[in-house]
Design an enzyme around this catalytic site. Structure first.
Site, PDB file in Angstrom:
ATOM      1  N   THR A 180      18.375  74.848  96.062  1.00  0.00           N
ATOM      2  CA  THR A 180      17.153  74.188  95.589  1.00  0.00           C
ATOM      3  C   THR A 180      16.227  73.872  96.760  1.00  0.00           C
ATOM      4  O   THR A 180      15.159  73.312  96.570  1.00  0.00           O
ATOM      5  CB  THR A 180      17.485  72.848  94.876  1.00  0.00           C
ATOM      6  OG1 THR A 180      18.116  71.984  95.846  1.00  0.00           O
ATOM      7  CG2 THR A 180      18.418  73.051  93.704  1.00  0.00           C
ATOM      8  N   LEU A 230      14.041  76.435 102.282  1.00  0.00           N
ATOM      9  CA  LEU A 230      14.264  77.774 102.823  1.00  0.00           C
ATOM     10  C   LEU A 230      14.537  78.775 101.698  1.00  0.00           C
ATOM     11  O   LEU A 230      13.978  79.871 101.668  1.00  0.00           O
ATOM     12  CB  LEU A 230      15.441  77.758 103.801  1.00  0.00           C
ATOM     13  CG  LEU A 230      15.732  79.106 104.437  1.00  0.00           C
ATOM     14  CD1 LEU A 230      14.731  79.396 105.541  1.00  0.00           C
ATOM     15  CD2 LEU A 230      17.141  79.155 104.989  1.00  0.00           C
ATOM     16  N   ALA A 231      15.397  78.363 100.762  1.00  0.00           N
ATOM     17  CA  ALA A 231      15.739  79.247  99.652  1.00  0.00           C
ATOM     18  C   ALA A 231      14.478  79.612  98.876  1.00  0.00           C
ATOM     19  O   ALA A 231      14.243  80.776  98.554  1.00  0.00           O
ATOM     20  CB  ALA A 231      16.754  78.560  98.749  1.00  0.00           C
ATOM     21  N   ASP A 279      18.787  84.289 113.471  1.00  0.00           N
ATOM     22  CA  ASP A 279      17.687  83.839 114.309  1.00  0.00           C
ATOM     23  C   ASP A 279      16.522  84.670 113.793  1.00  0.00           C
ATOM     24  O   ASP A 279      16.423  85.863 114.101  1.00  0.00           O
ATOM     25  CB  ASP A 279      17.968  84.153 115.787  1.00  0.00           C
ATOM     26  CG  ASP A 279      16.866  83.594 116.673  1.00  0.00           C
ATOM     27  OD1 ASP A 279      15.719  83.524 116.205  1.00  0.00           O
ATOM     28  OD2 ASP A 279      17.148  83.243 117.836  1.00  0.00           O
ATOM     29  N   HIS A 280      15.686  84.064 112.952  1.00  0.00           N
ATOM     30  CA  HIS A 280      14.738  84.895 112.209  1.00  0.00           C
ATOM     31  C   HIS A 280      13.772  85.641 113.126  1.00  0.00           C
ATOM     32  O   HIS A 280      13.149  86.611 112.725  1.00  0.00           O
ATOM     33  CB  HIS A 280      13.984  84.081 111.155  1.00  0.00           C
ATOM     34  CG  HIS A 280      13.028  83.096 111.731  1.00  0.00           C
ATOM     35  ND1 HIS A 280      13.395  81.833 112.100  1.00  0.00           N
ATOM     36  CD2 HIS A 280      11.719  83.197 112.025  1.00  0.00           C
ATOM     37  CE1 HIS A 280      12.363  81.212 112.597  1.00  0.00           C
ATOM     38  NE2 HIS A 280      11.318  82.003 112.564  1.00  0.00           N
ATOM     39  N   ASP A 317      15.148  73.402 120.016  1.00  0.00           N
ATOM     40  CA  ASP A 317      14.625  74.015 118.800  1.00  0.00           C
ATOM     41  C   ASP A 317      14.134  75.447 119.041  1.00  0.00           C
ATOM     42  O   ASP A 317      14.200  76.272 118.135  1.00  0.00           O
ATOM     43  CB  ASP A 317      13.466  73.158 118.264  1.00  0.00           C
ATOM     44  CG  ASP A 317      13.104  73.504 116.829  1.00  0.00           C
ATOM     45  OD1 ASP A 317      14.035  73.626 116.004  1.00  0.00           O
ATOM     46  OD2 ASP A 317      11.900  73.661 116.533  1.00  0.00           O
ATOM     47  N   HIS A 332      15.432  81.304 120.024  1.00  0.00           N
ATOM     48  CA  HIS A 332      14.430  82.383 119.987  1.00  0.00           C
ATOM     49  C   HIS A 332      14.069  82.901 121.374  1.00  0.00           C
ATOM     50  O   HIS A 332      14.070  84.100 121.626  1.00  0.00           O
ATOM     51  CB  HIS A 332      13.147  81.901 119.311  1.00  0.00           C
ATOM     52  CG  HIS A 332      13.364  81.209 118.003  1.00  0.00           C
ATOM     53  ND1 HIS A 332      14.246  81.685 117.063  1.00  0.00           N
ATOM     54  CD2 HIS A 332      12.831  80.093 117.474  1.00  0.00           C
ATOM     55  CE1 HIS A 332      14.234  80.879 116.021  1.00  0.00           C
ATOM     56  NE2 HIS A 332      13.391  79.899 116.246  1.00  0.00           N
TER      57      HIS A 332
END
Ligand code: NAD
Length: 493
Positions: A15, A18-19, A178-179, A236, A241
């Site tokens: 819910t 991110l989803a 790691d998008h 972060d 990244h």
């Protein structure tokens, strides 16, 4: 040739933000392209009591903007099932298992499981332990676990978390997201390097003066103040990244462009990072925090005024640093990195600055340097490359001028290129872990970051030290100036 993939996705945190924002639209795109077709199902779990119907409405809502045909969207959403589930409650895993088995039969899923943990990392250990103990992981099909960042807040906590997860899943079953690694131009770094002899032959300390990596955000912490205040830019952005980008730029050519071969080289590069002494941290890393200012005629809040942030917070919203890689290829070449919030312009780019000519034949004073050649890789929001060259100015004389060879992907190409999450989910369905981080990479990155954090924690910084809408604190420019360089990307007001 598009080959249909077969799997049951179980999304913990179904819910959540991110989803809704990333996962459902990505799954829909994979469905539209035919990678997901008849043989897939999704179980969304979270604490709230929702019906399947209500859940499907939510899913339809999240894909409304990209829906091409209503019937298709409804058929897609019919594969979604909801299971109210408190991850700490053992009994709930029994219900989850029953539902999984039912869906496995109904959709002929060959017991292929992808467990996606789209929730707070504090639950990762509990969930994986329960999945194993309650018999949700079996040997018939595949079992893959996708986990979100952050992976620990230092080496020790990451290591504890890793041990917890590894007692249920093997390393090759774990896909640490790691998008950034899903982004088109990040994946293109390998093509730039290994498909172009002119670059790879010069990709070393004989020809490269310095490399600059900037991940600049124009927004502040928005509603993430609570989380961010415990994390800061170093944890972060740098630990994951930025160091991932460093490793892709610095690694040796892999024997093949496959996951294990690439990972081996990335890990070697990360292991060569110089771990700084506290004294070196003071000289090589600087931090900042944004203060209030007026941006485009509007008042912009300082970090300490943001929601859920302490009014004397010493959390850094900006980091710049010099990363050194102690190996034959890179000895002596600084990798300057920079990331921050509320900066002048949003964008991610890499600038590779080549060494200058030994002398300038185009000036009476031969010691006046020419502008350096710089290869820029634009990651986002623009995607593309540019190469800065010197050329002769048209006309009499031998004066030079700068020429910029540029290729930018068209807006249409960029819009049609798959979104990072879509690529990464498909990679996971294919069992390809190239664009995910291996534990050894995580471990090396934390070891590098921990000493910086520890040195910083010994001193109270004088914050805020940069106004919103600038490119960070003055010390960031000084860092490069002391080596005789400057930030190549310097967007003006
Ligand atoms: P969120 O707070 O929006 O969602 C968390 C989900 O977990 C909700 O569905 C909630 O109901 C569920 N949940 C919480 N406690 C639970 C419990 N005890 N039992 C069962 N369910 C429970 O968080 P989010 O923004 O979706 O982020 C999820 C993860 O993804 C985090 O690790 C975050 O760091 C990471 N992440 C998020 C984004 C993003 O864009 N939102 C980007 C990168 C990484």
């Amino acid at each position: 040739m598009i080959e249909e993939k077969i799997a049951l996705f179980t999304i913990f945190g179904g819910t959540g933000d991110l989803a809704r924002r990333k996962l459902y639209p990505s799954l829909y795109r994979l469905y539209k392209k035919g990678f997901l077709n008849k043989k897939f199902a999704v179980i969304g779990t979270a604490r709230r009591e929702w019906s399947d119907e209500y859940y499907r409405e939510i899913v339809l809502d999240t894909i409304a903007e990209i829906t091409e045909s209503k019937e298709d969207a409804i058929e897609f959403a019919s594969h979604f099932y909801y299971q109210a589930h408190n991850v700490t409650d053992t009994e709930h895993y029994a219900s989850l298992k029953t539902l999984s088995q039912k869906l496995n039969e109904k959709y002929k899923l060959e017991e292929n499981h992808i467990y996606y943990l789209a929730m707070s990392p504090q639950f990762f250990g509990t969930i994986t332990e329960h999945l194993k103990d309650q018999g949700l992981i079996n040997d018939t099909g595949f079992n893959r676990l996708i986990i979100e960042k952050p992976f620990g807040h230092d080496y020790e906590s990451a290591s504890i978390l890793n041990n917890q997860i590894r007692s249920s899943f093997k390393e090759e079953q774990i896909y640490r997201i790691d998008h950034y690694l899903g982004k088109e131009m990040i994946q293109n770094i390998s093509a730039v390097r290994f498909a172009n002899a002119i670059f790879e032959s010069m990709w070393n300390n004989r020809y490269i003066d310095n490399i600059q990596i900037t991940l600049s955000e124009s927004l502040g912490v928005e509603e993430r103040g609570g989380y961010y205040d415990t994390s800061g830019a170093l944890r972060d952005m740098v630990q994951n990244h930025i160091l991932q980008v460093v490793s892709l730029l610095a690694m040796e050519p892999p024997t093949e462009l496959k996951d294990e071969a690439i990972r081996d080289e990335k890990i070697k590069a990360l292991r060569s990072l110089r771990i700084f002494s506290p004294e070196e941290v003071r000289n090589y890393f600087v931090r900042g925090q944004y203060g209030p200012s007026t941006v485009n005629g509007e008042n912009s809040l300082g970090y300490r005024e943001e929601e859920n942030v302490a009014d004397d917070s010493t959390t850094e919203t900006f980091v710049a640093g010099k990363v050194l890689i102690d190996n034959f290829r890179w000895a002596g070449v600084p990798f300057y990195i920079r990331t921050g919030k509320k900066l002048r312009e949003k964008g991610t780019q890499i600038n590779i600055q080549f060494k200058n000519m030994p002398l300038n034949l185009f000036n009476d004073d031969h010691s006046v340097p020419l502008e350096p050649n710089v290869l820029t890789i634009y990651i986002q929001p623009t995607e593309g490359f540019s190469l800065q060259l010197n050329s002769k100015k048209i006309g009499q004389g031998l004066e030079t001028e700068l020429l910029n060879l540029k290729h930018k992907n068209s807006a249409e190409t960029s819009a049609n290129s798959p979104e990072a999450y879509e690529k990464l989910i498909l990679d996971c369905l294919n069992g390809d872990a190239t664009n995910f981080t291996h534990w050894d990479e995580v471990a090396s990155s934390w070891r590098f970051v921990d000493v910086i954090r520890e040195a910083w924690d010994q001193e109270t910084p004088e914050f805020p030290n940069y106004p919103s809408g600038s490119m960070g604190p003055v010390c960031s420019d000084q860092l490069l100036a002391s080596d005789g360089f400057k930030w190549f990307w310097n967007p003006q007001k």
